[in-house]
Each structure stands twice: as C-alpha cells, then as structure tokens.
Design an enzyme around this catalytic site. Sequence first.
Site, PDB file in Angstrom:
ATOM      1  N   SER A 226       0.774  -1.190  -0.417  1.00  0.00           N
ATOM      2  CA  SER A 226       0.180   0.085   0.055  1.00  0.00           C
ATOM      3  C   SER A 226       0.687   0.697  -0.360  1.00  0.00           C
ATOM      4  O   SER A 226       1.826   1.402   0.573  1.00  0.00           O
ATOM      5  CB  SER A 226      -1.157  -0.172   1.222  1.00  0.00           C
ATOM      6  OG  SER A 226      -1.456   1.512   1.805  1.00  0.00           O
TER       7      SER A 226
ATOM      8  N   TYR B 147      -1.708  -0.150  10.566  1.00  0.00           N
ATOM      9  CA  TYR B 147      -1.681  -0.976   9.278  1.00  0.00           C
ATOM     10  C   TYR B 147      -0.400  -0.294   8.423  1.00  0.00           C
ATOM     11  O   TYR B 147      -0.087  -1.023   7.663  1.00  0.00           O
ATOM     12  CB  TYR B 147      -2.592  -0.049   8.922  1.00  0.00           C
ATOM     13  CG  TYR B 147      -3.350  -0.338   7.511  1.00  0.00           C
ATOM     14  CD1 TYR B 147      -3.341  -1.293   6.679  1.00  0.00           C
ATOM     15  CD2 TYR B 147      -2.749   0.743   6.401  1.00  0.00           C
ATOM     16  CE1 TYR B 147      -3.654  -2.283   5.713  1.00  0.00           C
ATOM     17  CE2 TYR B 147      -3.724  -0.372   5.177  1.00  0.00           C
ATOM     18  CZ  TYR B 147      -3.516  -0.876   4.413  1.00  0.00           C
ATOM     19  OH  TYR B 147      -4.035  -0.914   3.344  1.00  0.00           O
TER      20      TYR B 147
END
Length: 259
Positions: free
Chosen positions: A141, A154
């Site tokens: 990501s 995250y």
Amino acid sequence: MSGLAGKRFWLVGASAGIGRALALRLAREGAAVVVSARDGAALATLVDEMAPVRTERCEHAAVRLDVTDRHGAAAAFEAAGEVDGVIYCAGAYEPMSARRPDVDALETMVDVNLTGALRVLAACVPAFCERGSGRILLVGSLAGYRGLPGAWGYGATKAALIHLAENLRCDLRGSGLTVQVCNPGFVATRLTDKNRFRMPFLMTAEAAADRIVRGMARNRFEFAFPFAIATGFGFLTALPRPAYFALLELAGDRRGRVK
C-alpha cells in the site's frame, strides 16, 4: 496479451476486494488461479464465476486458508498443487490513532498483513528456488511509504511488507525467481468503507486488478497507482523527516481552519 496466459497462480486473500477482482481478471487473461481465504463458500462461488481455464499445471481450484494459522500455509500450498507463482493479497485494516489504541486490532493487522505473508512465503519460496523459477507478488500500500495520521498499525505492516519484498529481491538474486511489490492507493473495498475521510482518486477493485495485471506483465520490481497519488507519495519519501513533519503539521492546521 500480458504473457500470463497458461500460468497458474496461488492467490491468497481472494474472497473479496482486490483479491477477488484480481482472480477474475487473471482468469480472463488465461491464467489458472488457486484461490485461498478463510471463507470457503465465497471461494467456491468465485471459482464458479471465473472464466474456465486449464493449463499444464491444472485448472482453477479453491483451497481454504486462514493465514493466522501457524501451520495452515504449508498444508494449503501442498493442496494447491504446482503453481507458477504466489500473490499475497490478504489484508486487515482498522483506522486507528495511537491516542485510542485497539490492541486486538493491532495484533490482527500484524498477523494478517505481515506474519501471514511470512508463513505463506516460507511454504512456497524454497520449492520455487529448488525449481529455479517462480513469481512472488506482495500487495502492499502507498500507506507504507511514510508515517501517516490515523494509520497506526496498518501503515507499519505495509511498510514492513515493502521492506520484505526488498529483502526477497536481494536474497533471491540469481535464483530465477521474480519478486514484485504492488502499492495501491485508495481502492473501494470493505476495508476502505471504514474510512470517514475523503479518499482522493478512489478506484474500484476491478480497476486496481487491471493495473496489477499490467504491472505483473512488465516484471518491474515495484509498481504503484494511481499515478497522481503515487507521484505525490514518491515526493514525500524524498523529503527529509523535519520537512515532512512540518508539511503534515501545516496540512493539519489548514484542515482545522476549514472546519
């Protein structure tokens, strides 16, 4: 054509979101896909929806796998049969500030996003090395490029996944294996549905799958999208930390004035 036709991939994290869209997209390219996730019923439905493909390494298949199961990955890899590569797309996400930590959610993100990837890689990489060929694609990501507010846990796992891909690229040099990492921006899935802020350049899972297939075909180590956000994050990674932190503070002050 992408050059993926006739290949067979093990796609981990295929029951929903990017993983599901990617399985369907790979099947349309003529690749056979072994789909894995916790939800066996969702996997069976997915296999029924995929365009029929039969390769030298057999056809589509579904193998249930919980990546948090310490011993499950080895058994799932054996059940998958011979594959040309592995795509790790499993992910867990909870938007979170360090001011209000949820330890259970943090541990889940680490276990799924990072430790799960290590379990899967430990199962398949030695076999690929012995064979002298194979592809490894980790779906990371853009959130892993730099520390971001509200991404506690995250962002760290995705940064670690990018670092892991670099480790693999260095460690497996000369082995015949191809290592890639894909870093998407905002993609409309059940994970990003949890966000309560505007997500610029939000794209569908299908659009993300298209870009991943194009990236796989080009064999580049790293590819990121969409272009505008990826370019912006590339600029941010080049900034010295004091400048980056100052920029974030300025952006926060402006949001506060708008409110």
